[in-house]
Design an enzyme around this catalytic site. Structure first.
Site, PDB file in Angstrom:
ATOM      1  N   LYS A 175      -0.404 -55.899 -28.589  1.00 15.43           N
ATOM      2  CA  LYS A 175      -0.660 -57.157 -27.819  1.00 15.43           C
ATOM      3  C   LYS A 175       0.514 -57.868 -27.514  1.00 15.43           C
ATOM      4  O   LYS A 175       1.043 -58.658 -28.589  1.00 15.43           O
ATOM      5  CB  LYS A 175      -1.654 -57.913 -28.323  1.00 15.43           C
ATOM      6  N   GLU A 380      11.832 -75.519 -38.261  1.00 20.31           N
ATOM      7  CA  GLU A 380      12.346 -74.526 -37.624  1.00 20.31           C
ATOM      8  C   GLU A 380      11.993 -74.995 -36.043  1.00 20.31           C
ATOM      9  O   GLU A 380      11.036 -75.295 -35.450  1.00 20.31           O
ATOM     10  CB  GLU A 380      11.435 -73.357 -37.278  1.00 20.31           C
TER      11      GLU A 380
END
Ligand code: NAD
Length: 477
Positions: A175, A380
């Site tokens: 996927k 992040e």
């Protein structure tokens, strides 16, 4: 351009009727639509993979033949490298220099490297303290593996998972990220052309719901996931409940240590590459720079000048050094962190001018005088936002570099190889580079500590990650 899904060797738009657009992030224009898989499509793909796993054609294929199949796939990808690079650049945004110089060749090398392993995956014999038995181990494939990939290096990260899966005899349902499905679908075409039996490689497209359906599917034996730490936790929890194998390659906030004796110009060049590669959308991006206080200003100014000189543009333009971010969402997130850095009181150096106003471009931002508690130094960002932090005492470096939830990568710039190696031993990160930009190789284990993930890809580690050990005892009496 291939835009439908591959299930059991057939191209299909699925049963749900829905579709998702994929955009050129440099212009914001729709390139194509891909199907949004329904749960029934996920079921069909997993069932096909389960059948193929047990088939004589795949399970009985001799190792040398499987190796040849993978080499054929590598050759096909290499022959089509230019088209793949252009497609990756158009769908993801990375400059052609990155897609054609790094992403596609790295994928080809991974296929060849793991083709080499196919005929060398051995078990052991062991001297058991039991009379009259022969004992040996076999390394066996796990079954159906769900390969769920992110949007930052769609083709390359897929092949990091696909190559060892095939080398070890598993079957897969892939996927790709909803933002960047196109090179995955094109690779699926080559998988067929190479002669991989139907059902061994299946691709379903769609968003998080499609990923969830795969993760919870009872016939999926392993989930190999690269993406955000939040989603990684969700997958690990589900896999823990179901007792599935799981590998997780997650986020990062790599520290870069620059000691007083470092070659500053080399460090600036290497850190610019490490910080701005793929517009900072790199899990191992160098993002927080701990610089000896005596060299802090010099380093920050040179880094900011280099960042400001970076040529932004469409990835297909030859002189582009930095492309757009992958989506409006990622652009907005990066700009939000630039504002946060300013509000937190860090010094923002002058940024490069931005030509035009289409696409999801973000000018690189370099902050100096950053402190450890600031969000720009802790979270992040996944964009071109770099933080320079001074240090006074080398003894504080290990604790500061390790003061993070993440542990994917770190880099050390020092002319003293003893200092660099002592630091490398104490930094909690899956990979440490010394005096070099981030480089990967199919033979070098890759993965994170702490919230950066579980398990390792590449090298022999990936063979272990896609196999399990069986003990076989024979009575000799
Ligand atoms: P993401 O976690 O949002 O999505 C990654 C993939 O998971 C996509 O295919 C997405 O559709 C799917 N997904 C989303 N929610 C899901 C769910 N609940 N269950 C199953 N599948 C689900 O990540 P992203 O934004 O595409 O990628 C960026 C992140 O990936 C960053 O945090 C980056 O650090 C990380 N990353 C890590 C590495 C590494 O090697 N450690 C490499 C590249 C990217």
């Amino acid at each position: 351009m291939r835009t439908d899904m591959l299930i059991d060797g057939e191209w299909t738009t699925g049963t749900g009727g829905g579709s998702l657009p994929t955009l050129d992030p440099a212009t914001g224009e729709v390139i194509a639509h891909v199907p949004e898989a329904a749960e029934a499509d996920v079921d069909a793909a997993v069932d096909a993979a389960a059948r193929a796993f047990g088939s004589a054609e795949w399970a009985g294929m001799l190792p040398a033949e499987r190796a040849r199949l993978m080499l054929r796939l590598a050759d096909l990808l290499e022959a089509d490298a230019d088209a793949f690079a252009r497609l990756e650049t158009t769908d993801q945004g990375q400059p052609l220099a990155v897609s054609s110089g790094f992403s596609v060749p790295n994928a080809v090398e991974h296929l060849r490297y793991y083709a080499g392993w196919v005929t060398k995956i051995t078990g052991i014999t062991a001297p058991l303290s039991v009379p009259d038995v022969d004992y040996r181990t076999r390394r066996e494939p796990l079954g159906v593996c769900a390969l769920i990939t992110p949007w930052n290096f769609p083709l390359m990260i897929l092949v990091w998972k696909l190559a060892p899966s095939l080398a070890t005899g598993n079957t897969v349902v892939v996927k790709p990220a909803e933002q960047t499905p196109l090179t995955t679908l094109r690779l699926a075409e080559l998988v067929r052309e190479a002669g991989v039996p139907d059902g061994v490689v299946n691709v379903v497209t769609g968003g998080p719901e499609v990923g969830r359906a795969l993760v919870r599917h009872p016939k999926v034996a392993k989930v190999s996931f690269t993406g955000s730490t939040g989603v990684g936790r969700e997958i690990a929890a589900r896999a823990g409940h179901d007792l599935k194998h799981v590998s997780l390659e997650l986020g990062g906030k790599a520290p870069s240590v620059i000691t007083s004796d470092a070659d500053i110009d080399a460090a600036v060049a290497g850190n610019l590459m490490g910080g701005l590669l793929n517009s900072g959308q790199v899990c191992a991006a160098y993002t927080r720079f701990y610089v000896d206080a005596a060299r802090h200003d010099e380093f920050a100014e040179k880094l900011a000048a280099g960042a400001a000189a970076t040529k932004l543009g469409h990835g297909l333009a030859e002189d582009t050094q930095m492309g757009p971010l992958v989506s409006a969402e990622q652009r907005d997130q990066a700009e939000r962190y630039v504002r946060i850095g300013q509000e937190e009181g860090a010094h923002l150096h002058d940024r490069a001018p931005l030509d035009g106003d289409t696409g999801y471009f973000v000018r690189p931002a370099v902050f100096s005088g950053v402190t450890d508690d600031m969000r720009i130094a802790r979270e992040e960002i996944f964009g071109p936002v770099l933080s320079v932090l001074p240090y006074d005492d080398p003894d504080e470096l290990v604790a500061r570099a390790n003061d993070t939830d993440y542990g994917l990568a770190a880099v050390i710039w020092s002319r003293d190889i003893g200092v660099a190696n002592r630091l490398a031993a104490r930094v909690r990160a899956g990979t440490v580079w010394i005096n070099m930009p981030p480089v990967l190789d199919a033979a070098a284990a890759w993965g994170g500590m702490k919230a950066s993930g579980l398990g390792r890809e590449m090298g022999w580690s990936a063979i272990e990650a896609f196999t399990q050990v069986k003990s076989v005892w024979t009575n000799l009496a």
